[in-house]
Design an enzyme around this catalytic site. Structure first.
Site, PDB file in Angstrom:
ATOM      1  CG  ASP A   1      -3.333   2.831  -2.837  1.00  0.00           C
ATOM      2  OD1 ASP A   1      -4.226   3.507  -3.379  1.00  0.00           O
ATOM      3  OD2 ASP A   1      -2.625   2.277  -3.166  1.00  0.00           O
TER       4      ASP A   1
ATOM      5  CB  VAL B   1      -0.965   0.019   1.394  1.00  0.00           C
ATOM      6  CG1 VAL B   1      -1.894   1.237   1.254  1.00  0.00           C
ATOM      7  CG2 VAL B   1      -1.849  -1.045   1.056  1.00  0.00           C
ATOM      8  CG  ASP B   2       0.325   4.312  -2.901  1.00  0.00           C
ATOM      9  OD1 ASP B   2      -0.816   4.877  -2.152  1.00  0.00           O
ATOM     10  OD2 ASP B   2       0.330   4.327  -4.141  1.00  0.00           O
ATOM     11  CB  SER B   3       1.905   7.626   1.549  1.00  0.00           C
ATOM     12  OG  SER B   3       1.949   8.554   0.513  1.00  0.00           O
TER      13      SER B   3
END
Length: 83
Positions: free
Chosen positions: A42, A38-40
């Site tokens: 998301d 997960v990126d920030s």
């Protein structure tokens, strides 16, 4: 007050829907950063969805500590509005 099982089911459904995972990919130990990358952005979107779902506010400094589904469920359980 919601029981942990209800919270877990709803959090798992949100995570599965948000990241297009099947239910067999979801477990309490699922780590947002290590297991589904997960990126920030998301993650922020997921936190906002959880706030809406549970009518709760999750401050950024608390959200940063929520790395697994179980931690998220425990946090929501402990911080839900006492009704």
């Amino acid at each position: 007050m919601l029981e942990k099982k209800v919270i877990y089911d709803r959090v798992a459904a949100l995570v599965a829907d948000h990241f297009e995972l099947s239910t067999d990919q979801i477990s309490g130990d699922l780590n947002f950063l290590n297991d589904i990358d997960v990126d920030s952005i998301d993650f922020v979107e997921l936190v906002l969805e959880m706030e809406d779902e549970f009518d709760a506010e999750i401050p950024d400094e608390d959200a940063d500590k929520l790395t697994t589904i179980n931690q998220t469920v425990d946090y929501i359980y402990e911080h839900q509005a006492k009704k």
